[in-house]
Enzyme design. Structure first.
Site, PDB file in Angstrom:
ATOM      1  N   CYS A   2       0.851  -1.194   0.000  1.00  0.00           N
ATOM      2  CA  CYS A   2       0.000   0.000   0.000  1.00  0.00           C
ATOM      3  C   CYS A   2       0.885   1.241   0.000  1.00  0.00           C
ATOM      4  CB  CYS A   2      -0.922  -0.017   1.220  1.00  0.00           C
ATOM      5  SG  CYS A   2      -2.279   1.168   1.119  1.00  0.00           S
ATOM      6  N   CYS A   4       0.482   4.121  -1.135  1.00  0.00           N
ATOM      7  CA  CYS A   4      -0.130   5.439  -0.969  1.00  0.00           C
ATOM      8  C   CYS A   4      -0.082   5.903   0.475  1.00  0.00           C
ATOM      9  CB  CYS A   4      -1.573   5.429  -1.463  1.00  0.00           C
ATOM     10  SG  CYS A   4      -2.673   4.412  -0.477  1.00  0.00           S
ATOM     11  N   LYS A 251      20.824 -12.834  -3.124  1.00  0.00           N
ATOM     12  CA  LYS A 251      19.580 -12.717  -3.878  1.00  0.00           C
ATOM     13  C   LYS A 251      19.421 -11.274  -4.328  1.00  0.00           C
ATOM     14  CE  LYS A 251      14.575 -13.582  -3.505  1.00  0.00           C
ATOM     15  NZ  LYS A 251      13.484 -14.096  -2.653  1.00  0.00           N
ATOM     16  N   GLN A 597     -14.189   8.427  -9.557  1.00  0.00           N
ATOM     17  CA  GLN A 597     -13.834   9.761  -9.079  1.00  0.00           C
ATOM     18  C   GLN A 597     -14.752  10.828  -9.668  1.00  0.00           C
ATOM     19  OE1 GLN A 597      -9.419   8.578 -10.089  1.00  0.00           O
ATOM     20  NE2 GLN A 597      -9.350  10.574  -9.131  1.00  0.00           N
ATOM     21  N   ARG A 740      -1.720  10.379 -10.512  1.00  0.00           N
ATOM     22  CA  ARG A 740      -1.264  11.333  -9.504  1.00  0.00           C
ATOM     23  C   ARG A 740      -0.106  12.223  -9.976  1.00  0.00           C
ATOM     24  NH1 ARG A 740      -0.627   9.409  -3.233  1.00  0.00           N
ATOM     25  NH2 ARG A 740      -0.951  11.431  -2.254  1.00  0.00           N
ATOM     26  N   GLY A 894      -6.494  16.208  -9.297  1.00  0.00           N
ATOM     27  CA  GLY A 894      -5.696  17.400  -9.515  1.00  0.00           C
ATOM     28  C   GLY A 894      -5.336  18.160  -8.258  1.00  0.00           C
ATOM     29  N   GLU A1066      -0.698  15.987  -4.630  1.00  0.00           N
ATOM     30  CA  GLU A1066       0.134  15.637  -5.780  1.00  0.00           C
ATOM     31  C   GLU A1066       1.538  16.252  -5.791  1.00  0.00           C
ATOM     32  OE1 GLU A1066      -2.885  14.462  -9.276  1.00  0.00           O
ATOM     33  OE2 GLU A1066      -2.607  16.617  -9.054  1.00  0.00           O
TER      34      GLU A1066
END
Length: 1122
Positions: A2, A4, A251, A597, A740, A894, A1066
């Site tokens: 997650c 965000c 790895k 949205q 975004r 925006g 943003e």
């Protein structure tokens, strides 16, 4: 996963539950399990008799299409197989292999649960080995290895445990087993199994039991081709190794955890007292399905002094001859896998070499990057006199979300007779012509209801109708609205374009049946799949100018010319809730519950597709499970298709895309390309700059962005000598869509990488180049922020430390970048808010046209409403958004929606207070409840609405930011870690600091993923190959900055914003370009040492991921010396 959230608040929350947490946070956040305690303190049940250990018989149960058995011994496994001798079967433990290969053991007749078979779980130490049950989970194996590593000869188990901790993640390790992992390798030899690798490196064997109960011990290489039909792996035998053995395993992964190996390697050398190699095992994964051992290198080393540069060059040459990686997308390139395999052996040698054998500058190359526990600082200011405005509170929905009580569309209970839909997509390259669609095979499946295609649409075949309510000027002339097809009408526009939908009784059945629809095509023209292909072909009909900045003069002191390119690719939105919609036909309406949205685009789109009036459509949106732009116009395609099925069948229909289909069908961040030339004087002052850049709109164009974001290219600098031209291209890919900070992210990164390129070419510190191109007055605010950040993060002293570190280390490098931002926010569109006061108790409800997509808009609205009305926050409730209360509203996006809705809420509250004022003036200091009641008695209307629009007296403004990012890079692997980030973000007076902090951190981490780990790959037909979590990697919790510091400047009101605040969702993402810039600074130090004649700079070309970073470090094994 997650990104965000930025992970930091999640880690902080869980840290407070840890028993060894700092006292200041210990228990700060309650455990969800303690939210509601059972009132029943003592058990009232009294057992009739004591429990006894009894033999447990085989348990079986019938499934829909199979049978399930639970067994408790190895004999019982074979008993079940004997009774079902002609039926296909699967032994089940963790079943985690399905996450890797969906088609592995597809739909067997019987499942045998072996998790309780004791003989598969035992472990013991013999005189020569450790014997461990094959069905041990990876978690239990780690515990056994840590415990047994104290045994003489088994000390190396600690290293094996370290490596296993790199496998997947904790939940998978909790249930995934050793035998299960080895079985994947057995069935799919290309699988880069870490368990196989480390066990084969130490020479482990496995014990196999057949149906006659006969046991056979075999080595792992034989196991790969061994017939395992009706056989069971009982245990793994790991030999004891004395201290003459040197072990190491590695790895290389695209992110720090929860990722399979790009290349993995295990090394075991037996050395005599003279450090001569007596035996060698060199094992690799991720090279080729048939390649495991570097046999030439193993043979070469025997009898050689290992800590000798001549020996090393010899073994590197042998490895070069041994290793021939296959070339199968989306795997990393053969060149990377081969060279990194060689570098890992060098790293191993550095790690075991005595100090007197290794140069001090090379020694650190033997160590992996070490990551301490993450820390963070959030520095902001509040004003108690304005509370609840400016108060740092959690998001209002936070508790409901974390407890699982928050309802998303998937949680809405199924309606009676509800059906489910799935897109049927074109599995052919763009420009192919569909000649036949045959759904007959799918329709024969029980439970499959129907198929609808373009011919079944009663209205227009477009989900972007000509009457869509885009704001005036949103699509700049001469561009126009593009009527994107709901279903392909003949010519395929892009690979995976929807051809129609299958409707069935369940979502799973619809998904399965959709793949049964047979489609025939006639080939068409070869598609253009990238901007560079269009430019190289000179396809000018696919290139269009949208905006430009023109120079007013040109400097004359031109001493240097720098030329370069800048290319980036897609970024997938990666929202947890994929595209989804539920449509319920009613007697006089269609009730639509979309994940969107933008409610209005759904209303106009569905009305046009179905040829019905817009007032027939009801839309409700409680919340959306992530969006980032993917659910602005793209959600209309899902909604229109779902509505078509519901309307024609007169039944409720829900469609939820799978994760893969969501990636295949839905557009992503705009790819970009740029070509620039800069003329400079000796001090780095730009005399002229010519930059032509391109963003790819592909099959779309309804979300234009160049004209809205081109200004950020020049906003932080003196730009009167700059010519900047922004063009869009039209490749044959799915429509690129807002993601975004859609244009600003790349356009700002262009100029910042140009500044960095200039600095390296002129050998001038990059900050000095930036300052040389700023004006003390024109860029006054930007300079103030730079100076504040510079002092706050101790930039100058840390830069000196970085330079000193790089002088002393050849194979580890550090860097410290500093990037400024001047983000211009402009308002567009209209958004409404309605505030209602209830006379019974004075409580307040708000409904608005914005959409809660996780950004905390409802929390800010509630705070503003409570502040404006002078009431407590708990008296305000934010209701579902719908198209009756908020008709014709523009999209949420925006960064401006929260501000616009808060402004509309503030104005609505002012309207209410003005109505109530005459009543209040006649009363004697009434309480809020008394005032509300009296207003009701006098028939004062207690509901008000305001629609925000650009006509309101709010001006555009600049958002400033500066970010200093320090990274450390392991040159021998290409892996970096972000050591520290100091991010100064201009938020004005934050209305809700905790919400804004979350937005800043989350935006930065999303940008971090774009620039470092997220690398979409498609083939030469345009088919996306990275459409799963298995091969598309966003950052994880161990990829965030180790030390993440965010600061909001104090006493910094915004005179032009709502309540003196600024937008935050943003702009911080743009500052993440500081990471690839820092990576280039670190790589420049390595490039300078690798080849004095090579340029220190290398261009941005997609993400600066592990492969890109490694290959640009100019590796040559001739440099690998002690």
């Amino acid at each position: 996963m997650c990104r965000c959230t930025g992970y930091r608040p999640i880690l902080t929350g869980f840290k407070s539950l840890a028993k060894d947490a700092d006292t200041e946070i210990l228990g700060k956040y309650p455990d969800i399990e303690d939210l509601r305690k059972c009132e029943k303190q003592d058990c009232q049940e009294i057992c009739a008799s004591a429990c006894k250990n009894q033999f447990t018989p085989v348990i079986s149960s019938n499934l829909a299409d199979a049978k399930w058995f639970k067994v408790f011994s190895i004999n019982e496994i074979f008993d079940v197989l004997k009774e079902n001798r002609n039926r296909s079967y699967q032994l089940v433990a963790g079943n985690t292999a399905k996450g890797v290969y969906h088609d592995l053991n597809e739909n067997p007749d019987i499942y045998i649960d072996i998790t309780s078979v004791t003989n598969l779980l035992n472990d013991s130490v013999t005189s020569s080995s450790l014997v461990i049950g094959a069905n041990k989970t990876l978690r239990d194996t780690i515990e056994v290895f840590r415990k047994r590593a104290t045994t003489n000869g088994l000390e190396y188990l600690n290293y094996l445990a370290d490596h296993i901790e790199l496998v997947a993640h904790v939940p998978v390790r909790n249930i995934g087993t050793l035998a299960g992992n080895l079985t994947i390798k057995h069935e799919r030899n290309e699988f880069p199994s870490d368990i196989f690798l480390i066990f084969e490196t130490v020479g482990a064997n496995v014990t196999i039991v057949n149906s006659r109960k006969k046991e056979e011990e075999i080595d792992l290489l034989r196991y790969l081709t061994f017939d395992m039909q009706k056989k069971v792996m009982k245990n793994i035998i790991l030999p004891k190794l004395d201290n003459s053995y040197k072990y190491g395993s590695y790895k290389i992964t695209p992110r720090a955890q929860n990722a399979h190996a790009m290349v993995n390697a295990g090394f075991l050398l037996k050395l005599d007292k003279n450090q001569t190699v007596q035996s060698a095992r060199i094992v690799y994964g991720g090279i080729d399905p048939s390649f495991n051992h570097a046999i030439k290198a193993e043979r070469y080393l025997v009898g050689k002094q290992i800590f000798d540069d001549r020996t090393l060059q010899g073994v590197f040459k042998a490895l070069d001859e041994d290793i021939h990686p296959d070339n199968v997308l989306p795997q990393p390139s053969p060149r990377f896998r081969k060279n990194s395999a060689i570098s890992l052996f060098y790293k191993f040698i550095l790690s075991i070499a005595p100090d007197n054998k290794v140069s001090p500058r090379n020694k650190s190359g033997g160590f992996l990057l070490s990551r301490p526990i993450s820390t963070g600082v959030q520095d902001f200011q509040t004003n108690e006199s304005l509370y609840p405005l400016t108060q740092a509170i959690p998001k209002l929905e936070a508790l409901a979300q974390t407890s699982g009580e928050a309802e998303y569309i998937m949680d809405i209970p199924s309606k009676y007779d509800q059906l489910y839909a799935c897109f049927v997509t074109a599995k052919a390259p763009a420009n192919s012509v569909v000649t036949k669609i045959d759904p007959s095979k799918a329709l024969k499946q029980p439970g499959v209801v129907t198929f609808y295609g373009a011919k079944d649409i009663p209205g227009s075949n477009t989900f972007i109708p000509p009457n869509a309510n885009f704001p005036v000027g949103f699509i700049p002339p001469p561009q126009h609205l593009v009527p994107e097809e709901l279903f392909c009408s003949g010519v395929v526009k892009y690979y995976f374009q929807p051809l129609g939908i299958i409707v069935a009784d369940t979502q799973e059945l619809a998904d399965t049946a959709a793949n049964m629809v047979e489609v025939k095509y006639r080939s068409g023209a070869k598609p253009f799949l990238s901007i560079r292909q269009i430019l190289e072909a000179g396809a000018t009909d696919r290139i269009h100018e949208e905006a430009s900045l023109k120079a007013s003069q040109k400097g004359e002191d031109i001493k240097h010319i720098v030329k370069g390119t800048f290319d980036t690719t897609w970024q997938y939105h990666y929202h947890m809730e994929t595209q989804i919609c539920l449509v319920v036909p009613k007697e006089d309406s269609l009730d639509i519950y979309p994940g969107t949205q933008w409610m209005d685009i759904i209303q106009t789109g569905v009305a046009n597709v179905l040829n019905i009036s817009e007032n027939y459509i009801n839309i409700k949106v409680r919340r959306v499970g992530g969006a980032y732009g993917a659910k602005i116009t793209r959600s209309a395609q899902t909604a229109c298709a779902t509505a078509l099925a519901a309307y024609k069948l007169h039944k409720p229909v829900k469609m939820k895309m799978t994760f893969s289909m969501n990636m295949d069908v839905v557009g992503k961040r705009f790819p970009s390309a740029a070509d620039y030339e800069v003329g400079l004087n000796d001090k780095g002052r730009i005399q002229y700059l010519n930059n032509t850049f391109y963003l790819d709109y592909a099959a779309g164009g309804n979300e234009p962005i160049i004209s809205k974001s081109i200004d950020i290219f020049a906003s932080s600098y003196i730009s009167d000598t700059w010519n900047v031209t922004g063009k869009y291209t039209q490749t044959d890919n799915h429509a690129s869509v807002w993601t975004r900070a859609p244009g600003h992210t790349k356009i700002m990164a262009m100029i910042e990488t140009i500044m960095e390129h200039i600095a390296m070419e002129l050998n001038i510190p990059s900050l000095d180049i930036r300052l040389a191109n700023m004006d003390q007055e024109q860029n006054k605010a930007t300079l103030q922020f730079i100076n504040e950040c510079r002092q706050w993060c101790d930039y100058d002293n840390r830069l000196k430390s970085v330079e000193e570190f790089n002088k002393n280390n050849r194979w580890k490098k550090k860097a410290l970048s500093l990037v400024p931002m001047t983000y211009i926010l402009r308002y567009a569109g209209n958004l409404s808010s309605t505030v209602a006061i209830y006379a019974g108790d004075g409580t307040v409800a708000v409904s608005h046209g914005g959409i809660e997509i996780g950004q905390g808009i409802n929390t800010k609205v509630a705070q503003v409403c409570a502040y404006a009305l002078g009431i407590s926050l708990d008296m305000v409730s934010v209701k579902v958004s719908n198209n009756l209360v908020s008709p014709n509203n523009f999209t949420t996006g925006g960064s401006l929606t929260s501000e616009a809705i808060c402004y509309a809420t503030l104005r609505a509250c002012e309207i209410l207070l003005q109505r109530m004022k005459p009543v209040k003036d006649k009363m004697n200091n009434p309480s809020w409840k008394e005032l509300v009641k009296e207003c009701q008695n006098q028939y004062i209307e207690l509901v008000a609405t305001h629609m925000f629009s650009p006509n309101d007296p709010i001006q555009s403004y600049n958002i400033y930011g500066v970010c200093a990012t320090e990274i450390e890079l392991d040159i021998l692997t290409g892996i970096h870690q972000v050591v520290r980030v100091d991010l100064l973000e201009d938020t004005g007076n934050s209305m809700s600091p905790c919400i804004d902090i979350g937005q800043v951190e989350g935006a930065f981490i999303m940008g971090l993923g774009f620039w470092t780990t997220e690398n979409p790959v498609f083939d030469d037909e345009g088919r996306i190959l990275t459409d799963r979590t298995w091969n598309y990697k966003i950052p994880g919790a161990l990829d965030i900055p180790i030390d993440f510091r965010v600061k909001f400047p104090k006493n910094n009101p915004n005179p032009n914003g709502v309540l003196h605040s600024k937008a935050t969702a943003e702009p911080p993402l743009c500052l993440a370009c500081s990471v690839p810039i820092a990576i280039r600074q670190a790589v420049a130090s390595a490039r300078k040492e690798a080849d004095a004649n090579a340029s220190k700079w290398y261009p941005i070309s997609g993400p600066s991921d592990v492969e890109n970073t490694f290959l640009n470090s100019l590796h040559d094994y001739k440099q690998y010396t002690l």
